[in-house]
Design a protein around this motif. Structure first.
Motif, short mmCIF file in Angstrom:
data_model
loop_
_atom_site.label_atom_id
_atom_site.label_comp_id
_atom_site.label_asym_id
_atom_site.label_seq_id
_atom_site.Cartn_x
_atom_site.Cartn_y
_atom_site.Cartn_z
N TYR A 85 0.66 -1.25 -0.12
CA TYR A 85 0.03 0.16 -0.08
C TYR A 85 1.27 1.33 -0.09
O TYR A 85 0.60 2.22 -0.36
N ASP A 86 1.36 0.92 1.12
CA ASP A 86 2.91 2.32 1.38
C ASP A 86 3.25 2.90 0.14
O ASP A 86 3.48 3.60 -0.39
N LYS A 89 1.26 3.83 -2.93
CA LYS A 89 0.73 5.58 -2.55
C LYS A 89 1.76 7.00 -2.84
O LYS A 89 1.74 7.52 -2.71
N SER A 90 3.37 5.99 -2.57
CA SER A 90 4.35 6.63 -2.44
C SER A 90 4.90 7.22 -3.91
O SER A 90 5.61 8.26 -4.23
N TRP A 93 1.44 10.30 -8.60
CA TRP A 93 0.27 9.66 -10.02
C TRP A 93 -0.57 10.77 -10.51
O TRP A 93 -1.10 10.46 -11.68
N ALA A 127 -4.48 2.58 -2.81
CA ALA A 127 -3.04 2.92 -2.25
C ALA A 127 -3.98 4.43 -3.52
O ALA A 127 -3.77 5.57 -2.72
N ILE A 128 -4.03 3.97 -4.59
CA ILE A 128 -4.42 5.50 -5.29
C ILE A 128 -5.38 5.74 -5.64
O ILE A 128 -5.66 7.17 -5.11
N ASP A 130 -6.97 6.76 -2.21
CA ASP A 130 -6.70 7.03 -1.45
C ASP A 130 -5.42 8.36 -1.34
O ASP A 130 -5.46 9.40 -1.22
N TYR A 131 -4.73 8.69 -2.28
CA TYR A 131 -3.46 9.10 -2.81
C TYR A 131 -4.49 10.45 -3.79
O TYR A 131 -4.21 11.78 -2.85
N ARG A 139 -12.07 10.49 -5.82
CA ARG A 139 -11.49 9.72 -6.47
C ARG A 139 -11.35 8.77 -7.53
O ARG A 139 -12.77 9.32 -8.32
#
Length: 736
Positions: A85-86, A89-90, A93, A127-128, A130-131, A139
């Motif tokens: 997940y991390d 998300k990092s 995007w 992850a995407i 939530d980014y 979203r």
């Protein structure tokens, strides 16, 4: 959605990974170099490419061999779902999509932390989402079929790679082939094989022929190469259309250039011809040709290639084909003739040409009377294959094997023995009015097969070779047999069935080998039986027990007959034909009890007097109280079927089994007990308790004289009974 639309100045470097069929890496790299994309590095089933945006578009539009065009965004180590997940998300995007885009996640691979790909895909999606929620309050949504952006996540051990799939779908989907087409050969593999064969890279080819064209994939791909038709022009969906860095004007310009670069057939001056014997294949190929815009340029006909007039010229051309492989040895047998005919046709009609063939069976490829100068390992439809390149030149042609009538020295030696046996057995069988008999049984130890005749069919069983025998030699000897059988017996290859025989136990005895339902009816001493030469290891008729069945038929008049471990109830049919008052056949197999009923019905015996029961014979004997005048029992050597209450070992258990059967034997009755365990020893307890007569020698017919240990057989009677009886020797030798 904001995308680049005007400047065409995007020269940002991209490091792409272009996947391809295994074995086509070099072909893909050469294709990229031809497009001016030379900064490449080979990998397994992929080529890595450093290029700019225009180069990425060119790959998508022009690659005939690639599967997907991947743009890696990040790679990291992960040992937990939280790290997955991390890591996802990092990624920044916003460089690739915005909150209103639709996305799809393709997740492949597992490890100790991610054991389910669906779970992995959900965590990556979260992850995407939530980014963007944290930054915009909105979203992206999920769209599985044609999303704006397709994201590929690959997990190999603990290394995760996150990429954009710029192709969006596999590049082999050109848009011309019908969905659900039966052809397993993918378009990009067909194109890769054509390029490997030299098509499009050597100007000498002026004809292309596919003698077994299927749905026409080779023909269409070859024409597209020759006409310089970009394979991506017909595709309506791309994975980069919703990408933030997509340059619409650049993409449109490259499409226009591709359309204008197409050549005419007059320019190339090449003919494309295909044949196939399947009507549905020709219908599919014509539809695919039409959808590719090539109607009138490719000629396909429903015809055997041997009979078709291809109008072949002296100008060198290419014969390329993907013939049937045959995944079973029985199928291989029938295909050997086809491959030999194909090879001979090429030799006789295509001198100076090149022949290219894909097959999964090395020994089928050896039927081609030309030595290949190259071969390539590829995977086709999940099957490991090799693509062979044969130069049709005198120095490569095996002149000594061009005629299929010429056998190797091994085949000829075996054929001579088989023909000699057949001549002897045919005379005997005709006199005895027998249509099913053994004609060869490992007479020559190095050719360890059994060959049985069923009417005008031959049934070949290869015995399991000892571990001391080199597998390659054993296989070559088998192919000597395959080559020799049709000529030695005068039976077409299509009527020869080959099976590999090894010890079976439990349910393995009853499992299907095939689903062809290849049934035929044969006769034996006025009895008719259904046999199946292909679908099971055994055919439904044990030929070695023919004399025992004859004996049962002679003894059965007016008697109550019990057939234990009845198999397909052939002995019961003989008893009924001999005038038995009733028969009862017992077996635990659903397959065989149903087969038994069909055999009994075929001979027009009533179900009332001739019954079939599905049961464990041990349990049935323990609980049944009926009496019988004649019992036949031929148990297996060993059985651990789940349907049985206990494991059966005939050497260990035969005393209990015989005693139980004798409890069911009426006064003055006879038990015929047989088994095929070669080291079997009848217990002294049985010999001391009952009157025992060994009739093994009398129960072996002429066609099994070389294999007298194929079974052992006894007649067992209650010891105190000294009834007069006809000599069993006389019964075995008497005629009907």
């Amino acid at each position: 959605m904001n995308t680049v639309t005007s400047t065409e100045t995007n020269s940002q470097p991209y490091q792409l990974e272009i996947t391809c069929p295994l074995g086509m890496e070099n072909v893909l790299e050469q294709e990229l170099h031809a497009l001016g994309l030379v900064d490449t590095r080979l990998g397994e089933a992929q080529v890595k490419l450093n290029t700019d945006l225009e180069g990425a578009y060119k790959v998508c539009l022009w690659s005939r061999v690639g599967n997907r065009v991947m743009l890696p965004l990040a790679q990291f180590t992960m040992t937990s779902a939280d790290e997955l997940y991390d890591g996802v998300k990092s990624i920044d995007w916003r460089l690739h999509l915005n909150e209103s885009a639709t996305i799809a996640i393709d997740f492949h691979g597992t490890n100790e932390s991610i054991r389910n790909t669906q779970f992995g895909a959900v965590r990556a999606k979260d992850a995407i989402v939530d980014y963007f929620v944290e930054r915009t309050g909105d979203r992206p949504s999920v769209e599985k079929t044609q999303p704006d952006v397709r994201i590929a996540v690959r997990l190999k051990r603990d290394v995760m790679t996150v990429s954009l799939d710029l192709s969006g779908d596999s590049l082999h989907r050109r848009g011309y082939r019908q969905s659900g087409s039966f052809a397993p050969l993918k378009e990009n593999l067909a194109a890769g094989l054509l390029l490997r064969a030299g098509w499009g890279t050597e100007d000498t080819f002026k004809q292309l022929v596919d003698p077994m064209c299927g749905s026409g994939t080779f023909l269409v791909e070859a024409a597209m190469i020759s006409l310089n038709m970009a394979p991506g022009l017909r595709r309506s969906y791309w994975g980069f259309k919703g990408w933030q860095q997509h340059d619409h004007r650049m993409w449109q310009r490259l499409n226009d250039e591709a359309k204008n670069s197409k050549k005419s057939f007059d320019e190339v001056g090449i003919t494309f011809t295909g044949t196939d014997i399947e009507q549905r294949a020709i219908a599919a190929s014509r539809e695919n040709i039409k959808r590719a815009g090539l109607t009138g340029y490719i000629d396909v006909n429903m015809s055997p290639f041997q009979d078709h007039n291809f109008n072949l010229s002296d100008i060198p051309g290419l014969v390329i084909t993907n013939p049937p492989y045959g995944e079973r040895l029985g199928e291989e047998m029938a295909l050997m003739s086809l491959y030999r005919q194909l090879g001979e046709w090429v030799v006789n009609n295509c001198n100076g040409w090149r022949f290219f063939m894909l097959t999964s069976m090395e020994n089928l490829a050896k039927q081609i009377p030309i030595r290949p100068d190259k071969n390539t390992r590829v995977i086709n439809g999940g099957i490991e294959c090799r693509a062979y390149r044969f130069p049709v030149e005198d120095k490569f042609i095996k002149h000594d094997v061009v005629s299929s009538a010429i056998l190797s020295s091994g085949s000829q030696m075996f054929a001579n023995r088989l023909a000699k046996n057949a001549k002897k057995m045919q005379k005997w069988a005709k006199k005895a009015k027998i249509s099913c008999y053994r004609v060869y049984d490992a007479d020559m130890p190095e050719y360890a097969v059994a060959i049985d005749i069923y009417g005008d069919w031959a049934h070949v069983q290869e015995y399991q070779a000892p571990k001391s025998i080199d597998p390659a030699k054993a296989q070559q000897r088998l192919y000597d047999v395959i080559a020799a059988v049709p000529s030695a017996l005068g039976i077409p290859e299509s009527q020869v069935v080959l099976k590999y025989r090894q010890r079976q136990s439990g349910k393995g005895q009853y499992e299907k080998l095939d689903t062809s339902k290849h049934e035929m009816t044969v006769s034996e001493y006025d009895c008719d039986f259904i046999v199946n030469l292909k679908d099971y290891l055994d055919t439904g008729l044990f030929l070695d027990h023919r004399p025992v069945r004859k004996l049962i038929q002679q003894k059965a008049n007016g008697k109550r007959f019990l057939n234990l471990f009845c198999y397909t109830a052939t002995a019961s049919v003989h008893a009924g034909q001999g005038g038995a008052r009733s028969t009862l056949s017992v077996d635990m197999s659903n397959t065989y009890t149903e087969w038994s009923r069909r055999n009994i019905e075929l001979n027009e015996f009533s179900e009332r007097d001739h019954k079939v029961v599905r049961a464990d014979c041990f349990e049935w004997l323990r609980t049944n109280e009926e009496k019988f005048d004649l019992i036949f029992m031929d148990p297996p050597t060993f059985s651990n079927s789940k349907k049985m209450a206990e494991v059966l070992d005939i050497q260990r258990d035969h005393v209990d089994l015989v005693n139980l059967a004798m409890d069911r034997l009426a006064e003055g009755g006879e038990l015929i007990f047989s088994n095929n365990y070669r080291r079997f020893q009848l217990s002294e307890e049985i010999e001391n308790r009952y009157e025992v007569e060994n009739i093994t020698k009398e129960s072996i017919d002429l066609d099994f004289e070389r294999n007298t240990k194929i079974h052992q057989c006894w007649i067992i009677r209650h010891g105190e009974e000294k009834q007069s009886r006809i000599s069993n020797m006389d019964l075995f030798s008497s005629d009907f």
